[in-house]
Design a protein around this motif. Structure first.
Motif, PDB file in Angstrom:
ATOM      1  N   LEU A   6      -6.399  -6.966  -6.379  1.00  0.00           N
ATOM      2  CA  LEU A   6      -6.282  -6.465  -5.007  1.00  0.00           C
ATOM      3  C   LEU A   6      -4.830  -6.072  -4.697  1.00  0.00           C
ATOM      4  O   LEU A   6      -4.577  -5.026  -4.083  1.00  0.00           O
ATOM      5  N   ASP A   7      -3.888  -6.880  -5.160  1.00  0.00           N
ATOM      6  CA  ASP A   7      -2.479  -6.548  -4.955  1.00  0.00           C
ATOM      7  C   ASP A   7      -2.102  -5.275  -5.707  1.00  0.00           C
ATOM      8  O   ASP A   7      -1.378  -4.422  -5.194  1.00  0.00           O
ATOM      9  N   PRO A  49      -2.962 -10.160  -9.238  1.00  0.00           N
ATOM     10  CA  PRO A  49      -4.326  -9.993  -8.737  1.00  0.00           C
ATOM     11  C   PRO A  49      -4.655  -8.508  -8.546  1.00  0.00           C
ATOM     12  O   PRO A  49      -3.801  -7.730  -8.125  1.00  0.00           O
ATOM     13  N   LEU A 108      -4.048  -2.798  -6.588  1.00  0.00           N
ATOM     14  CA  LEU A 108      -4.650  -1.626  -5.951  1.00  0.00           C
ATOM     15  C   LEU A 108      -3.892  -1.236  -4.684  1.00  0.00           C
ATOM     16  O   LEU A 108      -3.626  -0.062  -4.448  1.00  0.00           O
ATOM     17  N   GLU A 109      -3.538  -2.239  -3.888  1.00  0.00           N
ATOM     18  CA  GLU A 109      -2.813  -1.899  -2.657  1.00  0.00           C
ATOM     19  C   GLU A 109      -1.467  -1.266  -2.999  1.00  0.00           C
ATOM     20  O   GLU A 109      -1.052  -0.294  -2.363  1.00  0.00           O
ATOM     21  N   THR A 154     -12.442 -10.317   3.969  1.00  0.00           N
ATOM     22  CA  THR A 154     -12.895 -11.147   2.869  1.00  0.00           C
ATOM     23  C   THR A 154     -12.189 -12.500   2.806  1.00  0.00           C
ATOM     24  O   THR A 154     -12.513 -13.310   1.957  1.00  0.00           O
ATOM     25  N   ALA A 191      -2.608  -0.559   6.876  1.00  0.00           N
ATOM     26  CA  ALA A 191      -3.564  -1.038   7.884  1.00  0.00           C
ATOM     27  C   ALA A 191      -4.967  -1.133   7.288  1.00  0.00           C
ATOM     28  O   ALA A 191      -5.705  -2.093   7.543  1.00  0.00           O
ATOM     29  N   ALA A 192      -5.335  -0.143   6.466  1.00  0.00           N
ATOM     30  CA  ALA A 192      -6.679  -0.146   5.877  1.00  0.00           C
ATOM     31  C   ALA A 192      -6.845  -1.320   4.909  1.00  0.00           C
ATOM     32  O   ALA A 192      -7.873  -2.009   4.920  1.00  0.00           O
ATOM     33  N   VAL A 252      -7.366  -4.616   6.611  1.00  0.00           N
ATOM     34  CA  VAL A 252      -8.740  -4.833   7.076  1.00  0.00           C
ATOM     35  C   VAL A 252      -9.577  -5.457   5.961  1.00  0.00           C
ATOM     36  O   VAL A 252     -10.328  -6.411   6.184  1.00  0.00           O
ATOM     37  N   LEU A 253      -9.430  -4.938   4.739  1.00  0.00           N
ATOM     38  CA  LEU A 253     -10.208  -5.487   3.623  1.00  0.00           C
ATOM     39  C   LEU A 253      -9.855  -6.954   3.388  1.00  0.00           C
ATOM     40  O   LEU A 253     -10.729  -7.798   3.182  1.00  0.00           O
ATOM     41  N   ARG A 254      -8.553  -7.266   3.437  1.00  0.00           N
ATOM     42  CA  ARG A 254      -8.143  -8.653   3.223  1.00  0.00           C
ATOM     43  C   ARG A 254      -8.690  -9.565   4.313  1.00  0.00           C
ATOM     44  O   ARG A 254      -9.164 -10.671   4.046  1.00  0.00           O
ATOM     45  N   LEU A 305     -18.909 -10.982   6.391  1.00  0.00           N
ATOM     46  CA  LEU A 305     -19.301 -10.525   5.056  1.00  0.00           C
ATOM     47  C   LEU A 305     -20.752 -10.917   4.746  1.00  0.00           C
ATOM     48  O   LEU A 305     -21.519 -10.117   4.200  1.00  0.00           O
ATOM     49  N   ILE A 336     -15.435  -0.933  -7.249  1.00  0.00           N
ATOM     50  CA  ILE A 336     -14.068  -1.203  -6.782  1.00  0.00           C
ATOM     51  C   ILE A 336     -13.360   0.108  -6.412  1.00  0.00           C
ATOM     52  O   ILE A 336     -12.704   0.212  -5.369  1.00  0.00           O
ATOM     53  N   PHE A 341     -10.558   1.164  14.562  1.00  0.00           N
ATOM     54  CA  PHE A 341     -10.089   1.421  13.197  1.00  0.00           C
ATOM     55  C   PHE A 341     -10.614   0.356  12.235  1.00  0.00           C
ATOM     56  O   PHE A 341     -11.112   0.659  11.147  1.00  0.00           O
TER      57      PHE A 341
END
Lengths: 198, 198
Positions: A86-87, A84, A89-90, A191, A182-183, A186-188, B86, A153, B148
């Protein structure tokens, strides 16, 4: 994309630009950017004025050359990965943060430098935009998405990196790796709230 | 938060700051920001120099006062809403975009102004940061999350707004509403890919 070795010529070029960028930053921190000349930067980096201009058009360009660079091997790993997005990118941002050997004092000094000499801002913003464009292109290539999607993105990822970085620099997080994780968490959470997808 | 009416005094204050910001921008577009004085701005807005300094400390502050303002009623609606975060955020940005009565030519002129006078950048960046801080505080209050988390969410939303706005300004999208929706759709697609949540 099996990561062909860079040629000797490419490696020397990368070494020189890194040395010049480092010299520019050292001099700026020591003397203030106004007082620094191209000749000073060239001398400290051990190259001629003429060689300097083979690499950079201005001293500002040299100063920010190494700001927010993507490590080639980390970017390649992202493009090769198939899970995925998202994975992927992280993992990309985590690997960048891990390999950074973070120097918090120096990072804070650079921020102070830009605060004291706001005429540096356009150059820094241009570097940030260039860095985001490289990421957007990598996302576009990996996912086959259109340019707008890739830019959005990359912008979201850049926003997380900025907030994570500031949190580390302000002392709220112990290191860039922790703040990066941590950032992204937050996104996960944002959403994956039940019912948040329509 | 039932949205008490602002007092007459508050309304007058808001009208004046809006008029001053508008005057500053008109003069900057006509003459270049360098040539504009506080006296010029005050005269065009129909107030005295002394009144100007009751509202703003510098002419730069006046210029960007109205940049990226949150419409109070739209921000209140976001804070009152109770669905998934969201959805609430997308509704907030959509409502902002709808109510903006977008003036693309003027927006492009402002961008040209900042390009021509990069000394304006610190002020503009400060306005962007202030706008993001207002949103972060609204998110923190609505969700009860830590600072944060709220900052990261506001930064992500801001990144989407920026990419959407640029897409509209560059002519790729017909209006701010369409570009806003497109940007949020990217975030939803990014995070709802099967298997992307761990």
């Amino acid at each position: 994309m099996t990561g062909a070795e860079p040629s000797l010529r490419e490696r020397r070029r990368a070494e020189t630009t890194t040395a010049v960028a480092r010299a520019a930053l050292d001099l700026a921190l020591a003397d203030g950017w106004d007082a620094v000349t191209v000749d000073d930067v060239a001398a400290r980096a051990g190259i001629s004025r003429r060689t300097f201009f083979n690499y950079f058009a201005t001293k500002d360009e040299a100063l920010f050359h190494n700001a927010l660079p993507w490590r080639p091997e980390v970017l390649e790993e992202f493009q090769r990965s198939t899970g995925p997005l998202l994975d992927g990118l992280e993992a990309l941002f985590t690997a960048q943060a891990e390999q950074e050997a973070p120097d918090r004092d120096r990072a804070l000094q650079v921020m102070g430098l830009v605060d004291a000499a706001p005429e540096l801002l356009p150059g820094l913003l241009a570097r940030i935009a260039a860095s985001e464009a490289v990421l957007a292109e990598a996302v576009r290539a990996r996912e086959g998405v259109d340019e707008f999607t890739a830019q959005a993105i990359a912008a979201v990822a850049g926003a997380l990196a900025r907030v994570g970085g500031m949190s580390w620099l302000s002392g709220l997080q112990p290191d860039p790796l922790t703040s990066t994780r941590a950032a992204w968490a937050v996104l996960r959470a944002l959403t994956t709230t039940p019912g948040s997808d329509r």
